[in-house]
Motif scaffolding. Structure first.
Motif, short mmCIF file in Angstrom:
data_model
loop_
_atom_site.label_atom_id
_atom_site.label_comp_id
_atom_site.label_asym_id
_atom_site.label_seq_id
_atom_site.Cartn_x
_atom_site.Cartn_y
_atom_site.Cartn_z
N ALA A 8 0.99 -0.68 0.21
CA ALA A 8 -0.14 -0.20 -0.13
C ALA A 8 0.95 1.12 0.55
O ALA A 8 2.29 1.21 0.33
N ASP A 9 0.35 2.20 -0.69
CA ASP A 9 1.28 3.80 -0.36
C ASP A 9 0.75 4.25 0.38
O ASP A 9 -0.14 3.80 1.78
N ILE A 10 1.78 4.94 0.93
CA ILE A 10 1.54 5.90 2.75
C ILE A 10 0.19 6.22 2.82
O ILE A 10 -0.74 6.86 3.57
N SER A 11 0.04 7.52 1.34
CA SER A 11 -1.52 8.10 1.38
C SER A 11 -2.54 7.39 2.29
O SER A 11 -3.43 7.35 2.79
N SER A 12 -2.58 6.21 1.18
CA SER A 12 -3.98 5.41 1.63
C SER A 12 -3.72 4.76 3.37
O SER A 12 -4.89 4.33 3.48
N VAL A 13 -2.19 4.50 3.40
CA VAL A 13 -1.88 3.51 5.21
C VAL A 13 -2.84 4.93 5.72
O VAL A 13 -3.63 4.88 6.95
N HIS A 14 -2.55 6.34 6.02
CA HIS A 14 -2.83 7.06 6.66
C HIS A 14 -4.95 7.51 6.63
O HIS A 14 -5.20 7.78 7.63
N ASP A 15 -5.14 7.46 5.13
CA ASP A 15 -6.65 7.14 4.85
C ASP A 15 -7.03 5.97 5.95
O ASP A 15 -8.82 5.73 6.76
N GLN A 16 -6.54 5.15 5.94
CA GLN A 16 -7.11 3.67 6.32
C GLN A 16 -6.72 3.64 8.22
O GLN A 16 -8.18 3.82 8.65
N ILE A 17 -5.67 4.45 8.20
CA ILE A 17 -6.21 5.17 9.95
C ILE A 17 -6.59 6.08 10.75
O ILE A 17 -7.74 6.09 11.34
N GLN A 18 -6.86 7.07 9.65
CA GLN A 18 -8.23 7.81 10.20
C GLN A 18 -9.39 7.20 10.13
O GLN A 18 -10.20 7.84 10.85
N LEU A 48 0.53 8.52 14.13
CA LEU A 48 2.20 8.41 13.10
C LEU A 48 2.57 9.33 12.53
O LEU A 48 2.07 9.93 11.30
N LEU A 49 4.06 9.37 12.18
CA LEU A 49 4.67 10.30 11.33
C LEU A 49 5.54 9.33 11.41
O LEU A 49 6.52 8.23 11.03
N ASP A 50 6.03 10.17 9.95
CA ASP A 50 8.02 9.57 9.51
C ASP A 50 7.50 8.65 9.10
O ASP A 50 8.75 7.71 8.48
N LEU A 51 6.78 8.07 8.54
CA LEU A 51 5.88 7.51 6.70
C LEU A 51 6.93 7.21 5.64
O LEU A 51 7.40 6.01 4.98
N TYR A 60 4.80 1.86 1.12
CA TYR A 60 5.63 2.27 0.08
C TYR A 60 5.94 3.25 0.11
O TYR A 60 4.97 3.74 0.28
N VAL A 61 6.65 4.50 -0.13
CA VAL A 61 6.81 5.52 -0.25
C VAL A 61 6.44 5.89 -1.80
O VAL A 61 5.47 6.73 -2.09
#
Length: 371
Positions: free
Chosen positions: A121-131, A198-201, A264-265
């Motif tokens: 998964a990309d970082i943006s989708s991971v942040h959306d999932q966490i949100q 969560l920071l610095d992914l 992944y970035v």
């Protein structure tokens, strides 16, 4: 009456500290990567195959002096140089090498390192999932299964000295007679998500995220409300049969919860070592173990808790008894609550993963008859 799980527990009040509300992935050293997941099966098979290759090579390149006698030459001896593995002995390490190589490829196919390459998964989708998980409403549930054991007999065919004979076998079968489910009514307690930010992914080429769910209480009043509703539920169920199996847990409503994600970035430009082609090329060359260690070394790790805090806006009033029976949950595989004892005592109730629940559950197939 025997209760399957112990329900008398001590709870601690959860104190939320805003100074510790940040979380970052941790990059580990090479030695820590090897200790975190040694892949000992792959390592052992690789070492054994290397030993077989060394034995075959030694047989081919080594020459020894041999002495033989020939009766046609009037028992004269003859000295010559030859391989130490003549007369077919060279095929013994070759046979072991072929067998170990097949087992090695099977292990590569079933290893979790290969399966984890699919959780991309990309970082943006991971942040959306966490949100979404942080904004989701939790459902804290209880489940009770009443059951007893029935003594049964069956005819079993056995063999002794090549002759078959029939004998009667006595066994005890579990029979589920009643299934009840309820969920905690916490609207009077108030709810707040206290999961960390969560920071610095983006500072690591790959980050492995492991997600877990838990809940805690902010005050004694909300804790007592939970204990009261839970005790009332199990007290009404425990007298229905000889035994009772008790379970509890939490799920996030309208959220597809994934236990493992590798972020992944840039999904368009992935590192070369995480491709399936690189994995199988290394496996065919018997270099799967070094590649797995390298992947582990290049991957950062973070264990992220989705934590819900109950009791932030507690409103003291009596909760109607019928509220805990408002909802009926579907019949799904869930984990025995005795496995959660230690986490509950520390006020962090960890919720089992789907794979753990499937492995622990062995009774759901017979529940539909009694629901």
């Amino acid at each position: 009456m025997e209760v399957y799980s112990a329900w008398e527990r001590k709870w601690k009040i959860k104190l939320f500290d805003h100074r510790t509300s940040l979380q970052r992935p941790e990059k580990q050293s090479l030695s820590a990567s090897m200790c975190r997941d040694s892949h000992w099966k792959c390592l052992l098979l690789s070492v054994l195959m290397i030993v077989c290759l060394c034995a075959v090579t030694w047989c081919q390149v080594t020459s020894v002096t041999k002495l033989s006698f020939d009766s046609s030459l009037k028992e004269r001896s003859m000295i010559y140089h030859g391989s130490p593995c003549s007369d077919g002995y060279v095929y013994i390490p070759l046979a072991f090498l072929a067998m170990l190589y097949v087992v090695y490829l099977v292990e590569c196919w079933h290893c979790h390192a290969r399966r984890e390459l699919q959780h991309k998964a990309d970082i943006s989708s991971v942040h959306d999932q966490i949100q979404r998980m942080r904004q989701a409403t939790p459902c804290i549930w209880w489940k009770a299964i009443s059951y007893h054991f029935v003594r049964r007999t069956r005819q079993v065919t056995r063999y002794r000295h090549g002759e078959a004979y029939t004998t009667t076998q006595v066994y005890h079968e579990r029979v589920n007679t009643h299934v009840a489910e309820a969920e905690f009514e916490y609207t009077h307690c108030g709810l707040k998500d206290i999961s960390k930010d969560l920071l610095d992914l983006d500072r690591h080429p790959a980050t492995k995220l492991k997600f877990t769910k838990c809940f805690s209480f902010a005050n004694l009043e909300s804790e007592n409300s939970y204990l009261t509703q839970r005790a009332r539920f199990f007290t009404e169920i425990e007298g229905l049969d000889d035994y009772m199996e008790a379970r509890e847990g939490m799920q996030l409503k309208n959220v597809d919860f994934k236990e493992l994600v590798i972020a992944y970035v840039n999904l368009e430009r992935l590192p070369w070592y995480v491709s399936h082609y690189a994995f199988w090329a290394a496996a065919l060359l018997m270099l799967s173990w070094p590649l797995r260690v390298f992947i582990e070394y290049r991957t950062a790790h973070v264990h992220y808790h989705i934590e819900k805090l109950l009791g932030m806006k507690y409103t003291p009033h009596a909760v109607p008894e019928e509220l805990i029976y408002r909802f009926r949950m579907p019949q799904v595989s869930i984990l025995d609550s005795t496995e959660l004892e230690w986490h509950i005592c520390t006020n962090r109730q960890l919720i089992p993963s789907y794979s753990e629940a499937v492995l622990m559950d062995h009774t759901d197939s017979s529940l539909d008859e009694y629901v």
